[in-house]
Write an enzyme that holds these catalytic residues in place. Structure first.
Site, PDB file in Angstrom:
ATOM      1  CE1 TYR A  26      -4.203  -1.105  -0.128  1.00  0.00           C
ATOM      2  CE2 TYR A  26      -4.206  -1.429   2.231  1.00  0.00           C
ATOM      3  CZ  TYR A  26      -4.849  -1.519   1.021  1.00  0.00           C
ATOM      4  OH  TYR A  26      -6.120  -2.009   0.961  1.00  0.00           O
ATOM      5  CD  GLU A  27      -1.826   4.987   0.198  1.00  0.00           C
ATOM      6  OE1 GLU A  27      -1.327   5.908  -0.480  1.00  0.00           O
ATOM      7  OE2 GLU A  27      -2.980   4.585   0.018  1.00  0.00           O
ATOM      8  N   GLY A  28       2.666   3.253  -1.926  1.00  0.00           N
ATOM      9  CA  GLY A  28       4.076   3.243  -2.266  1.00  0.00           C
ATOM     10  C   GLY A  28       4.699   2.050  -1.575  1.00  0.00           C
TER      11      GLY A  28
END
Length: 604
Positions: A436-438
């Site tokens: 997730y998220e990078g």
């Protein structure tokens, strides 16, 4: 089914003695936040998480979401939980009072987020993204956009999403092709497809506010050409009321390893018309800088997911280990919790959770002070610190989350591999968090490139100075902790010096980025748990009675709890930290070995 107990004692100790809440609440922006109010809020949030949300976890996972003709139907128990979540105002805690929020610092609100996530991560993902989307709009939206969208997002009546990537793009957002064409009325018509959109479609809220990255006709290439748009599921009139359905639909939902009750959608914009109606947020071609407001908030939130799922899995493992009887010691059948190897697995989980929670708390405090410190110098210093800590707090706790939920499953033995026990679900749910998220690899690249090399290691040097100060404050009785921490700090300094000396983000630096992050994060967390151990030691030293109340009338921490706190800190620093610091060799090994293997055409 194992019950969930919010770790209120751990959190209170953290806020009083490790990452002191008063360093944040002494700022004028938080002058209304008092310790007794925080205690009550966290206790009630824990009750809500344990009694309302936690019982939905296994059932909602088994049922999953239903997708039919572009419509996602959520499990009925989550619909009921969402209604109570909104009625109780839990989504509004960190938002400014002018928009109906509670005005609490991130340092407090994030513990509420942790409790809800431990209770049911799939459910908690919706409020996590809504909080980030609301934060973005309050900072960067126009007055009209804020007026029409933010109040009902603060309450949780409306939800928000983050629309970044596309099938051909993955983590390379410079490859995004979704288009936005100006219309005559000042809005835009947006066409394209987005993938991996968490809560892109659902029936928990009456409105979904999509924040979408897209390109204007004159956009330069790469991420510099991305603009940010609001694309609501239903159009919103000047009074903030819902109008016609917009041309944005879910084409499908992903069938995932875990978080089955979280709808991860493929979203299509403009599939039935000349485009979905969209509103530009901020200036053209400034989408990425604006989106980082939401992304950084989500990165810390995802780091907390690692802590939260590990906590839930640990509690279940403890409960199972106490109840499961196997083996005979001194002629008596015993529970497996009496076996040293099981105890080692459990203390590893507990010690790592304490360390990761402290790292996330320190990051939240730095963010609060960067935004709200009364002294401009303190704001600037904490802005640098928050930037440095954010990739650490996203990556290291989520890697730990996978490791620790796997360890919790191991405590169950063969029963853990059976879905009915629920242990496997925690591992399945945790596995998405390092992605997730990078991805965590991207967090590591951000750390070495933007956060260390860009300022020639000054921010890291300031962090190390603080860690050394924590080490110097340890009493003689905790000398083992001081020795372990001192060695780790020296290794971080060596790694930082090596990175800065490379002068550019070369393959040698990139090859060791992830090990470097691991060492820096673990060392920072170790210093925080050492600070907690020192305080626990001092409290025990000055205590005449093992229980009772402190001078301010608040309950004391029991002597047994304080002794256990010292023990887990000692375990982490003397037994876990050396394994983490050993990754320092890989951090500075360069890319020669990788290059040699890559030269073999059959290697990969």
């Amino acid at each position: 089914m194992a019950t969930y107990r919010p770790p209120l004692t751990d959190v209170r100790f953290l806020l009083e003695h490790v990452v002191p809440l008063d360093q944040v609440t002494r700022q004028s922006a938080f002058s209304h936040v008092e310790s007794d109010i925080v205690d009550g809020l966290l206790e009630e949030a824990g009750r809500f998480a344990a009694e309302v949300v936690a019982p939905t976890n296994q059932g909602a996972d088994r049922q999953g979401v239903e997708f039919r003709d572009g419509v996602v139907s959520m499990p009925a128990e989550l619909v009921a939980a969402q209604r109570q979540f909104v009625a109780s105002g839990w989504g509004a805690i960190a938002h400014p009072a002018e928009f109906g929020g509670g005005g609490f610092p991130h340092l407090v609100a994030n513990f509420v987020k942790e409790f809800i996530t431990s209770a049911n991560m799939a459910f908690a993902l919706g409020p996590l993204l809504t909080t980030g989307a609301t934060l973005l709009l309050t900072r960067h939206g126009s007055q009209d956009q804020v007026r029409r969208y933010v109040p009902r997002m603060v309450t949780g009546e409306w939800s928000g999403t983050m629309n970044l990537t596309e099938p051909q793009a993955g983590s390379d957002l410079g490859a995004v092709t979704t288009k936005a064409i100006p219309a005559d009325d000042g809005t835009f018509r947006l066409t394209g497809q987005k993938i991996f959109i968490t809560y892109g479609e659902h029936d928990l809220t009456e409105q979904i506010v999509h924040l979408v990255l897209a390109r204007l006709p004159d956009a330069p290439p790469g991420t510099r050409g991305l603009s940010l748009f609001i694309v609501p599921k239903y159009l919103v009139d000047d009074d903030g009321d819902l109008g016609a359905r917009n041309d944005v639909v879910a084409a499908s939902v992903e069938h995932k390893l875990g978080i089955h009750a979280s709808p991860t959608c493929v979203m299509v914009y403009g599939g039935q018309s000349d485009g979905a109606v969209a509103e530009l947020v901020g200036e053209p071609h400034q989408g990425m800088p604006l989106m980082f407001t939401m992304m950084n908030d989500a990165r810390l939130g995802v780091g907390l997911e690692g802590v939260a799922i590990a906590e839930r899995a640990y509690q279940q493992a403890v409960q199972f280990a106490r109840e499961r009887r196997q083996g005979v010691r001194e002629g008596v059948e015993v529970a497996i919790v009496d076996h040293p190897d099981v105890q080692r697995m459990l203390i590893t989980q507990r010690a790592c959770i304490e360390a990761a929670r402290a790292l996330c708390a320190a990051t939240a405090a730095a963010i609060d002070l960067a935004q709200h410190a009364d002294d401009p110098g303190e704001r600037d210093r904490n802005a640098v610190r928050a930037d440095l800590l954010t990739p650490l707090a996203k990556a290291w706790p989520t890697d730990l989350g996978v490791t620790l939920t796997s360890l919790a499953l191991q405590v169950h033995g063969g029963m853990g591999y059976i879905e009915e026990t629920g242990a496997a679900q925690h591992l399945r749910d945790a596995r998405i968090t390092p992605i997730y998220e990078g991805t965590n690899g991207i967090q590591a690249i951000d750390l070495v490139g933007r956060k260390i090399m860009r300022d020639q290691g000054d921010g890291l040097a300031a962090l190390l100075a603080d860690l050394r100060e924590m080490t110097a404050g340890l009493p003689d009785e905790l000398s083992d902790l001081a020795v372990g921490l001192g060695a780790a700090i020296k290794e971080v300094e060596r790694i930082g010096d090596w990175i800065v000396a490379q002068s550019q983000l070369s393959d040698d630096v990139l090859a060791g980025a992830s090990p470097a992050l691991r060492v820096i994060a673990a060392t920072t967390a170790a210093a925080l748990v050492a600070r907690g151990a020192a305080t626990a030691h001092a409290l025990l030293d000055e205590r005449d009675e093992p229980s009772g109340e402190s001078a301010n009338g608040r309950p004391q921490f029991s002597s047994e709890w304080l002794a256990a706190r010292i023990a887990t800190a000692t375990f982490f620093i003397t037994q876990v930290l050396p394994e983490e610091v050993a990754a320092g060799a890989a951090a500075t090994a360069g890319s020669a070995v990788l290059d040699a293997v890559a030269a073999d055409p059959d290697a990969w």
